[in-house]
Write a protein that holds these residues in place. Structure first.
Motif, PDB file in Angstrom:
ATOM      1  N   TRP A 195       0.838  -1.211   0.000  1.00 34.62           N
ATOM      2  CA  TRP A 195       0.000   0.000   0.000  1.00 34.62           C
ATOM      3  C   TRP A 195       0.868   1.255   0.000  1.00 34.62           C
ATOM      4  O   TRP A 195       0.654   2.174  -0.798  1.00 34.62           O
ATOM      5  N   GLY A 196       1.861   1.301   0.875  1.00 37.79           N
ATOM      6  CA  GLY A 196       2.699   2.489   0.969  1.00 37.79           C
ATOM      7  C   GLY A 196       3.449   2.778  -0.316  1.00 37.79           C
ATOM      8  O   GLY A 196       3.628   3.938  -0.699  1.00 37.79           O
ATOM      9  N   ASN A 197       3.863   1.724  -1.001  1.00 40.53           N
ATOM     10  CA  ASN A 197       4.575   1.913  -2.263  1.00 40.53           C
ATOM     11  C   ASN A 197       3.635   2.186  -3.429  1.00 40.53           C
ATOM     12  O   ASN A 197       4.092   2.296  -4.569  1.00 40.53           O
ATOM     13  N   SER A 198       2.343   2.313  -3.134  1.00 43.69           N
ATOM     14  CA  SER A 198       1.328   2.679  -4.131  1.00 43.69           C
ATOM     15  C   SER A 198       0.818   4.103  -3.939  1.00 43.69           C
ATOM     16  O   SER A 198      -0.027   4.557  -4.714  1.00 43.69           O
ATOM     17  N   LEU A 199       1.315   4.799  -2.936  1.00 45.63           N
ATOM     18  CA  LEU A 199       0.719   6.084  -2.562  1.00 45.63           C
ATOM     19  C   LEU A 199       0.801   7.142  -3.654  1.00 45.63           C
ATOM     20  O   LEU A 199      -0.008   8.077  -3.669  1.00 45.63           O
ATOM     21  N   ALA A 200       1.739   6.990  -4.586  1.00 45.97           N
ATOM     22  CA  ALA A 200       1.816   7.950  -5.695  1.00 45.97           C
ATOM     23  C   ALA A 200       0.719   7.726  -6.722  1.00 45.97           C
ATOM     24  O   ALA A 200       0.518   8.560  -7.612  1.00 45.97           O
ATOM     25  N   VAL A 201       0.001   6.605  -6.596  1.00 48.74           N
ATOM     26  CA  VAL A 201      -1.115   6.275  -7.506  1.00 48.74           C
ATOM     27  C   VAL A 201      -2.338   6.035  -6.628  1.00 48.74           C
ATOM     28  O   VAL A 201      -2.593   4.910  -6.197  1.00 48.74           O
ATOM     29  N   PRO A 202      -3.108   7.068  -6.301  1.00 48.48           N
ATOM     30  CA  PRO A 202      -4.189   6.937  -5.316  1.00 48.48           C
ATOM     31  C   PRO A 202      -5.156   5.783  -5.571  1.00 48.48           C
ATOM     32  O   PRO A 202      -5.540   5.073  -4.627  1.00 48.48           O
ATOM     33  N   ALA A 203      -5.526   5.562  -6.825  1.00 47.38           N
ATOM     34  CA  ALA A 203      -6.467   4.480  -7.110  1.00 47.38           C
ATOM     35  C   ALA A 203      -5.869   3.120  -6.771  1.00 47.38           C
ATOM     36  O   ALA A 203      -6.559   2.217  -6.283  1.00 47.38           O
ATOM     37  N   LEU A 204      -4.584   2.963  -7.013  1.00 47.19           N
ATOM     38  CA  LEU A 204      -3.919   1.704  -6.696  1.00 47.19           C
ATOM     39  C   LEU A 204      -3.799   1.522  -5.187  1.00 47.19           C
ATOM     40  O   LEU A 204      -4.032   0.420  -4.665  1.00 47.19           O
ATOM     41  N   ALA A 205      -3.443   2.581  -4.479  1.00 45.59           N
ATOM     42  CA  ALA A 205      -3.365   2.499  -3.016  1.00 45.59           C
ATOM     43  C   ALA A 205      -4.723   2.127  -2.430  1.00 45.59           C
ATOM     44  O   ALA A 205      -4.818   1.299  -1.518  1.00 45.59           O
ATOM     45  N   GLN A 206      -5.780   2.713  -2.983  1.00 44.89           N
ATOM     46  CA  GLN A 206      -7.133   2.380  -2.520  1.00 44.89           C
ATOM     47  C   GLN A 206      -7.459   0.923  -2.789  1.00 44.89           C
ATOM     48  O   GLN A 206      -8.103   0.254  -1.978  1.00 44.89           O
ATOM     49  N   ARG A 207      -7.010   0.405  -3.944  1.00 42.00           N
ATOM     50  CA  ARG A 207      -7.289  -1.001  -4.269  1.00 42.00           C
ATOM     51  C   ARG A 207      -6.556  -1.931  -3.312  1.00 42.00           C
ATOM     52  O   ARG A 207      -7.124  -2.927  -2.845  1.00 42.00           O
TER      53      ARG A 207
END
Length: 284
Positions: free
Chosen positions: A219-231
């Motif tokens: 999740w943390g390594n997805s934070l630059a892509v909000p939709a991915l972090a949400q997924r």
């Protein structure tokens, strides 16, 4: 108990000559590395072999090797229900005149590329529902197993002291006491999961860790892509919305926004916002 290693030389294998090391591995495992496939990273080297397998070689100083040793890839061979490369053989030796160990592991060659070339991603990889189902099945299967190993995220042993020190150095108001511990991969970044066909690679650091460490890392390594972090959050909600999972998400944020924060890190502002949310939820 961790051994000290005064005098261990700092080495970056991207610039350090490794031919002698690779030749030692070839002689010992009785194979040849396909040299134009060899990839050098800061502390590891990997490449294909002439028998269609993959070999990963890593260097660690004594102070980064705990009492359990560092045969994580070999020890992970007993795990079941987890998508991972099959392990075949291992080799370890001490570097002459230095408090340093080398380890080589031979395993199945995984041909699917990693989702990311680095730990984080800055574009949505557009992963299929089947990919997410495979991720969930593997993480659930891993968490259901037991081990005496302790995870070593970033080569540091996962302890309550590590969690407390990391979080409270940045967020001193937080009670960082962990209430659940489960087996974790401990380095579940986008560079360690493959895309087209799901697989988790690089198992050298797995072991018991606070519940939610793996989910929080992805999740943390997805934070630059909000939709991915949400997924990621939606898929791993039971882990991430447990007390321990929220602490692990905050643990990740503390590393991003702490004293070594990089102003160009695309995760920086999202991590600050998420940290505020997590602290409010932990205090509610």
């Amino acid at each position: 108990m961790t051994l000290s290693s005064p005098g261990a030389r700092a080495v970056d294998l991207r610039v350090e000559p490794v031919d002698d090391v690779l030749e030692h591995v070839e002689r010992s495992l009785q194979m040849q590395l396909v040299r134009d496939t060899v990839v050098c990273k800061r502390r590891s080297v990997g490449g294909r072999t002439d028998r269609g397998t993959w070999v990963r070689v890593e260097r660690r100083s004594f102070d980064r090797i705990g009492a359990q040793g560092w045969n994580g890839t070999e020890a992970a061979a007993v795990l079941h229900g987890v998508s991972m490369p099959k392990w075949y053989a291992g080799l370890a030796w001490r570097e002459r005149d230095e408090p340093v160990m080398w380890r080589a592991d031979e395993m199945v060659l995984v041909t699917a590329p990693p989702v990311g070339q680095a730990a984080l991603v800055i574009e949505d990889p557009q992963l299929s529902d089947g990919w997410w189902a495979a991720l969930n099945a593997s993480l659930d299967a891993l968490a259901a197993q037991r081990t005496h190993r302790l995870a070593t995220p970033d080569t540091e042993t996962a302890t309550q002291e590590l969690v407390t020190g990391t979080i409270r150095a940045v967020f001193p108001e937080v009670d960082a006491t962990v209430d659940e511990w489960t087996p974790a991969h401990a380095d579940l970044t986008w560079a360690n999961v493959t895309g087209r066909e799901f697989c988790i690679i690089d198992w050298e650091d797995w072991g018991m860790a606070p519940r939610g460490l793996d989910a929080a890392t992805l999740w943390g390594n997805s934070l630059a892509v909000p939709a991915l972090a949400q997924r990621v959050w939606a898929e791993r909600r039971p882990d991430l919305e447990s007390r321990s999972g929220r602490l692990m998400a905050l643990f990740f944020c503390a590393k991003v926004v702490g004293p070594h924060a990089h102003p160009q890190d695309p995760r920086l502002e999202p991590a600050r916002e998420e940290a505020a949310r997590l602290i409010a939820e932990l205090h509610s």
